[in-house]
Write a protein that holds these residues in place. Structure first.
Motif, PDB file in Angstrom:
ATOM      1  N   SER A 406     -59.922  13.779  44.443  1.00  0.00           N
ATOM      2  CA  SER A 406     -60.236  14.997  45.196  1.00  0.00           C
ATOM      3  C   SER A 406     -60.660  16.152  44.309  1.00  0.00           C
ATOM      4  CB  SER A 406     -59.011  15.411  46.034  1.00  0.00           C
ATOM      5  OG  SER A 406     -58.676  14.398  46.966  1.00  0.00           O
ATOM      6  N   GLY A 407     -60.756  15.920  43.002  1.00  0.00           N
ATOM      7  CA  GLY A 407     -61.278  16.941  42.109  1.00  0.00           C
ATOM      8  C   GLY A 407     -60.261  17.652  41.245  1.00  0.00           C
ATOM      9  N   ALA A 408     -59.004  17.257  41.285  1.00  0.00           N
ATOM     10  CA  ALA A 408     -58.005  17.913  40.442  1.00  0.00           C
ATOM     11  C   ALA A 408     -58.302  17.634  38.974  1.00  0.00           C
ATOM     12  CB  ALA A 408     -56.611  17.419  40.795  1.00  0.00           C
ATOM     13  N   GLN A 409     -58.225  18.664  38.149  1.00  0.00           N
ATOM     14  CA  GLN A 409     -58.367  18.525  36.700  1.00  0.00           C
ATOM     15  C   GLN A 409     -57.011  18.406  36.008  1.00  0.00           C
ATOM     16  OE1 GLN A 409     -60.755  22.274  36.641  1.00  0.00           O
ATOM     17  NE2 GLN A 409     -62.003  21.148  35.165  1.00  0.00           N
ATOM     18  N   LEU A 410     -55.993  18.884  36.677  1.00  0.00           N
ATOM     19  CA  LEU A 410     -54.637  18.870  36.132  1.00  0.00           C
ATOM     20  C   LEU A 410     -53.672  18.541  37.270  1.00  0.00           C
ATOM     21  CD1 LEU A 410     -52.525  19.637  33.856  1.00  0.00           C
ATOM     22  CD2 LEU A 410     -52.601  21.956  34.812  1.00  0.00           C
ATOM     23  N   ILE A 411     -52.758  17.619  37.019  1.00  0.00           N
ATOM     24  CA  ILE A 411     -51.733  17.275  38.000  1.00  0.00           C
ATOM     25  C   ILE A 411     -50.420  17.882  37.535  1.00  0.00           C
ATOM     26  CG2 ILE A 411     -50.426  15.399  39.069  1.00  0.00           C
ATOM     27  CD1 ILE A 411     -52.958  13.674  38.806  1.00  0.00           C
ATOM     28  N   VAL A 412     -49.761  18.593  38.437  1.00  0.00           N
ATOM     29  CA  VAL A 412     -48.497  19.256  38.114  1.00  0.00           C
ATOM     30  C   VAL A 412     -47.412  18.704  39.030  1.00  0.00           C
ATOM     31  CG1 VAL A 412     -47.227  21.419  38.111  1.00  0.00           C
ATOM     32  CG2 VAL A 412     -49.583  21.365  37.282  1.00  0.00           C
ATOM     33  N   ARG A 436     -48.707   8.315  35.153  1.00  0.00           N
ATOM     34  CA  ARG A 436     -49.664   8.865  36.122  1.00  0.00           C
ATOM     35  C   ARG A 436     -50.898   9.408  35.413  1.00  0.00           C
ATOM     36  NH1 ARG A 436     -45.969   6.964  39.027  1.00  0.00           N
ATOM     37  NH2 ARG A 436     -47.267   5.191  38.435  1.00  0.00           N
ATOM     38  N   ALA A 437     -50.727   9.997  34.228  1.00  0.00           N
ATOM     39  CA  ALA A 437     -51.871  10.520  33.485  1.00  0.00           C
ATOM     40  C   ALA A 437     -52.793   9.388  33.054  1.00  0.00           C
ATOM     41  CB  ALA A 437     -51.389  11.307  32.266  1.00  0.00           C
ATOM     42  N   ALA A 438     -52.229   8.308  32.527  1.00  0.00           N
ATOM     43  CA  ALA A 438     -53.053   7.182  32.083  1.00  0.00           C
ATOM     44  C   ALA A 438     -53.783   6.541  33.254  1.00  0.00           C
ATOM     45  CB  ALA A 438     -52.175   6.156  31.373  1.00  0.00           C
ATOM     46  N   GLU A 439     -53.127   6.460  34.400  1.00  0.00           N
ATOM     47  CA  GLU A 439     -53.754   5.841  35.571  1.00  0.00           C
ATOM     48  C   GLU A 439     -54.956   6.640  36.057  1.00  0.00           C
ATOM     49  OE1 GLU A 439     -49.987   3.656  37.838  1.00  0.00           O
ATOM     50  OE2 GLU A 439     -50.468   5.744  38.257  1.00  0.00           O
ATOM     51  N   THR A 440     -54.868   7.961  36.004  1.00  0.00           N
ATOM     52  CA  THR A 440     -55.864   8.810  36.656  1.00  0.00           C
ATOM     53  C   THR A 440     -56.862   9.467  35.711  1.00  0.00           C
ATOM     54  OG1 THR A 440     -54.379  10.709  36.506  1.00  0.00           O
ATOM     55  CG2 THR A 440     -54.236   9.363  38.510  1.00  0.00           C
ATOM     56  N   TRP A 441     -56.598   9.413  34.393  1.00  0.00           N
ATOM     57  CA  TRP A 441     -57.381  10.167  33.414  1.00  0.00           C
ATOM     58  C   TRP A 441     -57.283  11.667  33.675  1.00  0.00           C
ATOM     59  CZ3 TRP A 441     -62.761   7.392  32.592  1.00  0.00           C
ATOM     60  CH2 TRP A 441     -62.548   6.163  31.952  1.00  0.00           C
ATOM     61  N   VAL A 445     -48.487  17.631  33.912  1.00  0.00           N
ATOM     62  CA  VAL A 445     -47.404  18.493  33.446  1.00  0.00           C
ATOM     63  C   VAL A 445     -46.231  18.312  34.398  1.00  0.00           C
ATOM     64  CG1 VAL A 445     -46.636  20.863  33.097  1.00  0.00           C
ATOM     65  CG2 VAL A 445     -48.923  20.172  32.350  1.00  0.00           C
ATOM     66  N   HIS A 446     -45.098  17.934  33.842  1.00  0.00           N
ATOM     67  CA  HIS A 446     -43.871  17.727  34.615  1.00  0.00           C
ATOM     68  C   HIS A 446     -42.954  18.907  34.350  1.00  0.00           C
ATOM     69  CE1 HIS A 446     -40.675  15.311  36.522  1.00  0.00           C
ATOM     70  NE2 HIS A 446     -39.880  15.812  35.598  1.00  0.00           N
ATOM     71  N   ALA A 447     -42.831  19.804  35.342  1.00  0.00           N
ATOM     72  CA  ALA A 447     -42.077  21.045  35.182  1.00  0.00           C
ATOM     73  C   ALA A 447     -40.790  20.964  35.983  1.00  0.00           C
ATOM     74  CB  ALA A 447     -42.916  22.234  35.662  1.00  0.00           C
ATOM     75  N   THR A 448     -39.663  21.238  35.330  1.00  0.00           N
ATOM     76  CA  THR A 448     -38.380  21.102  36.006  1.00  0.00           C
ATOM     77  C   THR A 448     -37.631  22.428  36.075  1.00  0.00           C
ATOM     78  OG1 THR A 448     -37.260  20.498  33.953  1.00  0.00           O
ATOM     79  CG2 THR A 448     -38.120  18.707  35.297  1.00  0.00           C
ATOM     80  N   LEU A 449     -36.924  22.586  37.175  1.00  0.00           N
ATOM     81  CA  LEU A 449     -35.976  23.685  37.300  1.00  0.00           C
ATOM     82  C   LEU A 449     -34.799  23.401  36.365  1.00  0.00           C
ATOM     83  CD1 LEU A 449     -35.434  26.213  39.226  1.00  0.00           C
ATOM     84  CD2 LEU A 449     -33.913  24.663  40.451  1.00  0.00           C
ATOM     85  N   THR A 450     -34.275  22.205  36.468  1.00  0.00           N
ATOM     86  CA  THR A 450     -33.297  21.655  35.536  1.00  0.00           C
ATOM     87  C   THR A 450     -33.729  20.225  35.259  1.00  0.00           C
ATOM     88  OG1 THR A 450     -31.899  20.769  37.299  1.00  0.00           O
ATOM     89  CG2 THR A 450     -31.444  23.010  36.563  1.00  0.00           C
ATOM     90  N   GLY A 451     -33.413  19.702  34.102  1.00  0.00           N
ATOM     91  CA  GLY A 451     -33.805  18.335  33.788  1.00  0.00           C
ATOM     92  C   GLY A 451     -34.593  18.275  32.499  1.00  0.00           C
ATOM     93  N   VAL A 452     -35.707  17.544  32.520  1.00  0.00           N
ATOM     94  CA  VAL A 452     -36.550  17.376  31.344  1.00  0.00           C
ATOM     95  C   VAL A 452     -37.981  17.731  31.725  1.00  0.00           C
ATOM     96  CG1 VAL A 452     -37.493  15.734  29.671  1.00  0.00           C
ATOM     97  CG2 VAL A 452     -35.096  15.572  30.350  1.00  0.00           C
ATOM     98  N   SER A 453     -38.551  18.717  31.043  1.00  0.00           N
ATOM     99  CA  SER A 453     -39.954  19.077  31.243  1.00  0.00           C
ATOM    100  C   SER A 453     -40.795  18.396  30.176  1.00  0.00           C
ATOM    101  CB  SER A 453     -40.139  20.596  31.162  1.00  0.00           C
ATOM    102  OG  SER A 453     -39.493  21.245  32.241  1.00  0.00           O
ATOM    103  N   ALA A 454     -42.005  17.976  30.551  1.00  0.00           N
ATOM    104  CA  ALA A 454     -42.856  17.224  29.625  1.00  0.00           C
ATOM    105  C   ALA A 454     -44.302  17.384  30.044  1.00  0.00           C
ATOM    106  CB  ALA A 454     -42.455  15.749  29.623  1.00  0.00           C
ATOM    107  N   ALA A 455     -45.193  16.954  29.162  1.00  0.00           N
ATOM    108  CA  ALA A 455     -46.619  16.958  29.461  1.00  0.00           C
ATOM    109  C   ALA A 455     -47.265  15.768  28.775  1.00  0.00           C
ATOM    110  CB  ALA A 455     -47.270  18.264  29.002  1.00  0.00           C
ATOM    111  N   ALA A 456     -48.312  15.228  29.405  1.00  0.00           N
ATOM    112  CA  ALA A 456     -49.028  14.079  28.852  1.00  0.00           C
ATOM    113  C   ALA A 456     -50.519  14.303  29.014  1.00  0.00           C
ATOM    114  CB  ALA A 456     -48.608  12.789  29.557  1.00  0.00           C
ATOM    115  N   ASP A 457     -51.304  13.869  28.020  1.00  0.00           N
ATOM    116  CA  ASP A 457     -52.753  14.022  28.114  1.00  0.00           C
ATOM    117  C   ASP A 457     -53.350  12.912  28.971  1.00  0.00           C
ATOM    118  OD1 ASP A 457     -52.955  11.702  26.572  1.00  0.00           O
ATOM    119  OD2 ASP A 457     -53.644  12.723  24.771  1.00  0.00           O
ATOM    120  N   ALA A 458     -54.663  12.888  29.079  1.00  0.00           N
ATOM    121  CA  ALA A 458     -55.327  11.978  30.008  1.00  0.00           C
ATOM    122  C   ALA A 458     -55.208  10.506  29.619  1.00  0.00           C
ATOM    123  CB  ALA A 458     -56.805  12.354  30.136  1.00  0.00           C
ATOM    124  N   ARG A 459     -54.745  10.217  28.417  1.00  0.00           N
ATOM    125  CA  ARG A 459     -54.486   8.838  28.015  1.00  0.00           C
ATOM    126  C   ARG A 459     -53.015   8.474  28.105  1.00  0.00           C
ATOM    127  NH1 ARG A 459     -58.380   7.232  22.892  1.00  0.00           N
ATOM    128  NH2 ARG A 459     -60.241   8.394  23.539  1.00  0.00           N
TER     129      ARG A 459
END
Length: 519
Positions: A406-412, A436-441, A445-459
């Motif tokens: 649908s045109g998203a450049q970044l998935i959050v 999810r990043a590898a599947e979609t290119w 960005v995984h943003a948490t209120l509490t927990g573990v926050s992380a980010a992954a590139d398109a690969r």
């Protein structure tokens, strides 16, 4: 006088009791492949004990039982962190969903039981993985708990597996993993079929190597700066107010850091923005101070619709921009009770939802209107086109694929694991960003209120460092954007459909000419 000794009677068969805990334990073993233990290499042989146990069952009925018990053990191990919330009800759920592995147990026993030859083993290398995928597919239905703990997701940090995911999604990775385990089990237990088993291992290796060398990769398309605000656990009373104050302070600290987008975690705002002008004004002031839009998450009763909704809301310098996404796939028992008239009693034995949350109707791609960072990949001077997911929606491959198309450049993905802060859940949830990043290119960005926050590139490669469960900070990620459409985003679940077609063909041929039973 000659005394004739009494005739010996045949001994009854040994009691099967030791096999029951063995089946449960063998089924639970693959759970160690997921974070926190993260023994990803274990997956390549973790199913072998279970397969060997089921193939040696004295009857098909016993094989079905051990397939069921192993499936229940696997689900209990992968979801053990739900025990404080669901209590004994998790045993009921595991027992019911474990039934999905009964057909798989029957397939293992029929094709690998006894002394299989090369032909039967070759069939097993195709059909047994397909049977496993059928069980994963059915239990991935959102009303049965969703696709948490799919076997292929255990390989989130293996570059070759991520390349496979870009071709056929998590389903293709899972197929190859089960095929490897099936081949190893045949190599150990079927002397007449060792060449066929060895050939199967070589084919799996060749497919993986071919994907690594020849699969297409995304094209670089600039960089965007994304800040994740993780306030952490707030003990004591008035947690909602103190959490908002902490989020506000962390966000103000981003001023001057030239970010393009600021992301808050799930349930970061506890009041409806259409009704609460004070909170709405504070968020708009934060956007002006930072020079970027805020993607917050509202968990509140709506002023324009009946019910409580969890919603991703984009807020700019002038307030909410109108971009809003309401969560579509809710957590069973956590956010609604399936068939509440029948299962409502679950609220009395655990922390099940006292009131069902409302459901959104469609996915949304948002366009931030501000952004003072580099924005070199955003295209129009603001932030990138953002596709939001909420909580365990990041576990569903089809949702992130739809956002990419649908045109998203970044998935959050906005999440919170405050209830499960000291379990395996936060790390396992964060690891899904890479898959999810590898599947979609598309970077995730995984943003948490509490927990573990992380980010992954398109690969699927991790960007920077994870913000762990003890973090209370604003973390800035320089996220590389990408162009192009991954084969998986373009072709969809072809590996899954191929597995189902293989099963159907096997059933039709078996009905026409039954395979001889195991000897």
């Amino acid at each position: 006088m000659t005394v004739t000794p009494p005739a010996r009677t045949s001994r009854p068969a040994a009691a099967p009791r030791p096999r029951i805990p063995a089946a449960v334990a063998a089924g639970a073993l693959p759970a160690l492949s997921f974070p926190q233990p993260a023994l990803w290499w274990l997956t390549y042989g973790a199913l072998v004990p279970w397969i060997l146990l089921v193939r040696s069952a004295p009857s098909a009925r016993r094989a079905a039982l051990e397939g069921w018990l192993g499936g229940a053990g696997f689900l209990l191990a992968v979801h053990h962190w739900l025990l404080p919330s669901l209590h004994i009800f998790i045993l009921v759920l595991a027992a019911l969903l474990g039934l999905l592995w009964v057909p798989w147990g029957l397939l293992v026993h029929r094709l690998l039981g006894g002394d299989p030859g090369p032909g039967r083993t070759a069939v097993a290398l195709l059909v047994v993985p397909a049977g496993w995928l059928l069980a994963e597919l059915v239990r991935s239905w959102e009303y049965l708990g969703g696709p948490w703990g799919l076997l292929g997701a255990s390989q989130w940090q293996v570059p070759a597996a991520l390349r496979l995911a870009s071709l056929g999604g998590v389903w293709l990775v899972g197929l190859l993993l089960v095929a490897v385990n099936t081949a190893l089990a045949a190599l150990v237990s079927a002397p007449r079929a060792r060449r066929a088993a060895g050939a199967g291992l070589l084919v799996c290796a060749a497919v993986t190597a071919g994907a690594w060398w020849w699969a297409p990769v995304p094209r670089a398309a600039g960089t965007v700066r994304v800040a994740v605000v993780q306030p952490g656990v707030m003990p004591g009373g008035d947690r909602g107010l103190r959490r908002f104050d902490r989020e506000e302070a962390l966000t103000r600290g981003l001023a001057g850091r030239r970010v393009d987008l600021v992301v808050w975690g799930e349930s970061s705002v506890g009041t409806d923005l259409g009704r609460d002008a004070a909170v709405r004004g504070r968020l708009a002031a934060l956007s002006r101070a930072v020079g970027a839009d805020l993607l917050v998450n509202v968990d509140a009763r709506r002023s324009d619709r009946p019910g409580i909704f969890k919603s991703s809301v984009l807020v700019g310098p002038d307030g909410p921009t109108g971009d809003r996404y309401d969560k579509m796939r809710l957590v069973p028992f956590g956010e609604y009770v399936p068939a509440r008239s029948l299962l409502g009693w679950a609220t009395s034995v655990g922390k099940a939802a006292g009131e069902d949350r409302g459901r959104g109707e469609r996915q949304v791609v948002m366009r931030p209107r501000s952004g003072s960072g580099s924005g070199s990949g955003s295209g129009h001077g603001g932030g990138p086109r953002v596709g939001p997911l909420i909580c365990f929606e990041s576990a569903f491959p089809d949702m992130s694929r739809h956002l990419a198309r649908s045109g998203a450049q970044l998935i959050v993905a906005q999440s919170s694991t405050s209830t499960f802060q000291h379990s395996w859940a936060p790390e396992q949830h964060a690891s899904l960003a890479a898959l999810r990043a590898a599947e979609t290119w598309r970077p995730v960005v995984h943003a948490t209120l509490t927990g573990v926050s992380a980010a992954a590139d398109a690969r699927g490669r991790t960007i920077g460092r994870w913000a762990g469960t003890g973090a209370s900070a604003a973390v800035v990620y320089d996220v590389p954007l990408a162009e192009g459409t991954s084969p998986y985003a373009r072709l969809g679940d072809w590996a899954l459909y191929g597995a189902l077609a293989t099963l159907l063909l096997y059933v039709l041929l078996t009905l026409r000419r039954p395979v001889p039973p195991a000897r």
